[in-house]
Design a protein around this motif. Structure first.
Motif, mmCIF file in Angstrom:
data_model
loop_
_atom_site.group_PDB
_atom_site.id
_atom_site.type_symbol
_atom_site.label_atom_id
_atom_site.label_comp_id
_atom_site.label_asym_id
_atom_site.label_seq_id
_atom_site.Cartn_x
_atom_site.Cartn_y
_atom_site.Cartn_z
ATOM 1 N N VAL A 176 10.436 44.346 3.130
ATOM 2 C CA VAL A 176 9.017 43.622 2.997
ATOM 3 C C VAL A 176 8.659 43.359 1.467
ATOM 4 O O VAL A 176 8.096 44.296 0.855
ATOM 5 C CB VAL A 176 7.879 44.521 3.847
ATOM 6 N N LEU A 177 8.435 41.942 1.126
ATOM 7 C CA LEU A 177 7.729 41.539 -0.113
ATOM 8 C C LEU A 177 6.440 41.872 -0.164
ATOM 9 O O LEU A 177 5.550 41.889 0.645
ATOM 10 C CB LEU A 177 8.298 40.194 -0.226
ATOM 11 N N LYS A 178 6.074 42.121 -1.489
ATOM 12 C CA LYS A 178 4.697 42.134 -1.998
ATOM 13 C C LYS A 178 4.067 40.799 -1.877
ATOM 14 O O LYS A 178 4.896 39.805 -1.951
ATOM 15 C CB LYS A 178 4.505 42.737 -3.268
ATOM 16 N N VAL A 179 2.835 40.997 -1.537
ATOM 17 C CA VAL A 179 2.114 39.311 -1.242
ATOM 18 C C VAL A 179 1.025 38.996 -2.336
ATOM 19 O O VAL A 179 0.345 39.994 -2.972
ATOM 20 C CB VAL A 179 1.573 39.246 0.159
ATOM 21 N N PRO A 180 0.987 37.800 -2.749
ATOM 22 C CA PRO A 180 -0.409 37.336 -3.499
ATOM 23 C C PRO A 180 -1.728 37.525 -2.874
ATOM 24 O O PRO A 180 -1.554 37.489 -1.553
ATOM 25 C CB PRO A 180 -0.083 35.886 -3.691
ATOM 26 N N LEU A 181 -2.673 37.297 -3.684
ATOM 27 C CA LEU A 181 -3.932 37.679 -2.943
ATOM 28 C C LEU A 181 -4.413 36.537 -2.089
ATOM 29 O O LEU A 181 -5.063 36.588 -1.214
ATOM 30 C CB LEU A 181 -4.886 37.600 -4.443
ATOM 31 N N TRP A 182 -4.128 35.220 -2.560
ATOM 32 C CA TRP A 182 -4.265 34.213 -1.548
ATOM 33 C C TRP A 182 -3.589 34.196 -0.319
ATOM 34 O O TRP A 182 -4.044 33.593 0.647
ATOM 35 C CB TRP A 182 -4.019 32.781 -2.489
ATOM 36 N N ALA A 183 -2.680 34.611 -0.329
ATOM 37 C CA ALA A 183 -1.692 34.907 0.836
ATOM 38 C C ALA A 183 -2.459 35.938 1.786
ATOM 39 O O ALA A 183 -2.865 35.962 2.981
ATOM 40 C CB ALA A 183 -0.530 35.223 0.689
ATOM 41 N N ILE A 184 -3.074 37.110 1.328
ATOM 42 C CA ILE A 184 -3.611 38.135 2.000
ATOM 43 C C ILE A 184 -4.868 37.343 2.536
ATOM 44 O O ILE A 184 -5.361 37.644 3.518
ATOM 45 C CB ILE A 184 -4.163 39.267 0.840
ATOM 46 N N SER A 185 -5.670 36.621 1.630
ATOM 47 C CA SER A 185 -6.836 35.680 2.135
ATOM 48 C C SER A 185 -6.379 34.922 3.355
ATOM 49 O O SER A 185 -7.183 35.038 4.475
ATOM 50 C CB SER A 185 -7.335 34.942 1.063
ATOM 51 N N ARG A 186 -5.428 34.275 3.231
ATOM 52 C CA ARG A 186 -4.955 33.405 4.582
ATOM 53 C C ARG A 186 -4.827 34.277 5.520
ATOM 54 O O ARG A 186 -4.956 33.917 6.777
ATOM 55 C CB ARG A 186 -3.619 32.795 3.898
ATOM 56 N N ASP A 187 -3.854 35.582 5.651
ATOM 57 C CA ASP A 187 -3.823 36.138 6.752
ATOM 58 C C ASP A 187 -4.946 37.075 7.160
ATOM 59 O O ASP A 187 -4.785 37.019 8.521
ATOM 60 C CB ASP A 187 -2.562 37.069 6.257
ATOM 61 N N ILE A 188 -5.664 37.358 6.464
ATOM 62 C CA ILE A 188 -7.014 37.999 6.996
ATOM 63 C C ILE A 188 -7.651 36.958 7.805
ATOM 64 O O ILE A 188 -8.344 37.274 8.945
ATOM 65 C CB ILE A 188 -7.921 38.342 5.846
ATOM 66 N N GLN A 189 -7.745 35.467 7.508
ATOM 67 C CA GLN A 189 -8.491 34.543 8.264
ATOM 68 C C GLN A 189 -7.751 34.362 9.265
ATOM 69 O O GLN A 189 -8.206 33.705 10.144
ATOM 70 C CB GLN A 189 -8.628 33.174 7.243
ATOM 71 N N ASP A 190 -6.453 34.447 9.427
ATOM 72 C CA ASP A 190 -5.588 34.212 10.590
ATOM 73 C C ASP A 190 -5.591 35.229 11.390
ATOM 74 O O ASP A 190 -5.162 35.122 12.912
ATOM 75 C CB ASP A 190 -4.289 33.795 10.077
ATOM 76 N N SER A 191 -5.946 36.315 11.155
ATOM 77 C CA SER A 191 -6.068 37.678 11.866
ATOM 78 C C SER A 191 -7.006 37.771 13.043
ATOM 79 O O SER A 191 -8.149 37.441 12.549
ATOM 80 C CB SER A 191 -5.729 38.894 11.087
ATOM 81 N N LYS A 192 -6.771 38.344 14.216
ATOM 82 C CA LYS A 192 -7.793 38.420 15.266
ATOM 83 C C LYS A 192 -8.170 39.771 15.000
ATOM 84 O O LYS A 192 -8.818 40.385 16.083
ATOM 85 C CB LYS A 192 -7.115 38.093 16.485
#
Length: 446
Positions: free
Chosen positions: A278-294
């Protein structure tokens, strides 16, 4: 870690109490520089990058054994001791064999030949490569050199240990790096001549663009190249050139102060899956995934973490109350920066910026008296960059060249554009159909 590639949404382990928040800030991803111990051997770094590119290694096989095997191979084919002494002096005594093919540089990536610092710097480029692979280098060699390379290849072993551990923070720059390295790989002799300058340029371009991109995470969009202005190293840098003054070295120096605070916090935000794949992820990707998460509990986890971190670091930063997880991530990142604004952590961050400049930026910084420091590209870097951009084409329009420079993090003002055209005319790789930039074509020098 993206929603497309993984079944689990962003769901990190985060400290939920003051006792769980670590006392120290640690950094192990997205930038190889630490607060100290940043000396590295460029030859070892090159060897490690090529090892990752080839997915091959030379291990348990010394240079002396290689020389002996080559001597034996030539004894069988040539049978003249005197001839071997000539070859030994030409290729082996001073290790000139390393200029025959990039594959020979794998000797510099053997255990015991590189330090932890070398490995960290090489990993920056390995992550930019994103597991791009080259099978072998098709160098145009004479019979003698082909025999030597064949002897080495018989001792090579498959190696998959040096692979990407991070999703690219700057996908556009990672793409350019991969394309440019593949261009060099098709020209092994040119690669050998330019690999040090190539890695030097991309090491700085990546660091500078990363520093500029770090604050632009909230939208969850992939970063794009941000303006950072360079001049040619012979140019004057008057204060009237506002881009050079305000959006060159000064901007890089200011944005570099975010690197350690934000990247150490990003370290705490990484998911703790226990899976090395599992690769480490950028901050912008974390932001995207938080906004996509329910997952509604993300807001509570981030809020608890923010309050615990603020208390543990004894910060007076005002937290914005919100029911949104992304707003609490914003609070977390504000705390990350705030902790370095006072006391010993302020001094630690100042030292870190100095280390970044010394290790990765020094070839691109010049002091110009009253104009202060500026970012520069000398002629060698410009020729290399031009050849990479023109690539496999015969020639490209000048404005296309400038756009490709920008994709690699290099911006220039109109004055430098004119200096570039004059430079290209002096070295004879430009065709001017008219006085406008649209009708100026630039060719490679190789």
């Amino acid at each position: 870690m993206t929603m497309d590639n993984f079944t689990q949404p962003f769901n990190p382990y985060l400290p939920q109490s003051v006792e769980e928040v670590p006392n120290k800030n640690s950094l192990s991803s997205y930038l190889p520089i630490r607060t100290k111990g940043n000396d590295f051997d460029v030859n070892a770094v090159i060897g490690l990058v090529l090892r990752g590119l080839l997915r091959k290694k030379v291990e348990g096989y010394s240079y002396e054994e290689f020389v002996s095997d080559c001597q034996e191979a030539f004894a069988e084919k040539l049978g003249e001791d005197e001839f071997w002494h000539v070859l030994k002096e030409m290729y082996f005594d001073n290790k000139d064999i390393f200029t025959v093919s990039p594959e020979l540089l794998l000797f510099r990536a053997q255990k015991g030949e590189f330090s932890a610092g070398d490995s960290r710097v090489a990993s920056m480029f390995t992550n930019l490569l994103q597991n791009t692979r080259v099978e072998e280098f098709d160098a145009k060699l004479n019979f003698i050199e082909r025999e030597m390379l064949s002897t080495l290849r018989n001792k090579m072993k498959a190696d998959s240990s040096l692979k990407a551990s991070e999703e690219p923070y700057l996908p556009y720059l990672s793409e350019a790096f991969r394309d440019d390295l593949k261009f060099l790989a098709r020209r092994p002799k040119y690669l050998l001549n330019e690999i040090e300058a190539f890695l030097s340029f991309y090491g700085f371009a990546y660091t500078a663009q990363l520093s500029l991109a770090l604050t632009d995470w909230y939208s969850g969009q992939k970063p794009v190249a941000k303006p950072l202005y360079f001049i040619m190293d012979h140019e004057r840098a008057s204060n009237e050139r506002t881009h050079i003054k305000n959006h060159g070295y000064k901007l890089f120096n200011e944005s570099s102060t975010r690197l350690f605070p934000m990247l150490t916090m990003l370290e705490l935000l990484q998911p703790r899956s226990g899976d090395k794949n599992v690769l480490k992820v950028p901050l912008w990707a974390i932001s995207r995934d938080i906004q996509d998460s329910k997952y509604l509990h993300l807001k509570d986890k981030l809020e608890n973490f923010a309050r615990a971190f603020k208390s543990q670091r004894n910060l007076d930063t005002t937290l914005i109350e919100s029911d949104s997880a992304i707003d609490w991530l914003d609070n977390v990142m504000k705390l990350a920066v705030a902790q370095f604004s006072v006391g010993e952590r302020f001094n630690i961050n100042k030292r870190y910026v100095v280390e970044v400049e010394k290790a990765l930026a020094s070839p691109f910084i010049q002091s110009r008296g009253r104009s202060g420091r500026v970012l520069v590209l000398n002629q060698d870097y410009l020729i290399l960059l031009t050849n990479l951009v023109v690539g496999e084409k015969d020639k490209i329009r000048f404005y296309e060249l400038i756009a490709a420079f920008e994709q690699r993090g290099v911006f220039v003002d109109k004055q430098t554009e004119q200096e570039l055209i004059k430079f290209y005319e002096r070295i004879g790789n430009v065709e001017r159909m008219s006085d406008s930039g649209d009708a100026v074509y630039v060719r490679k020098t190789i």
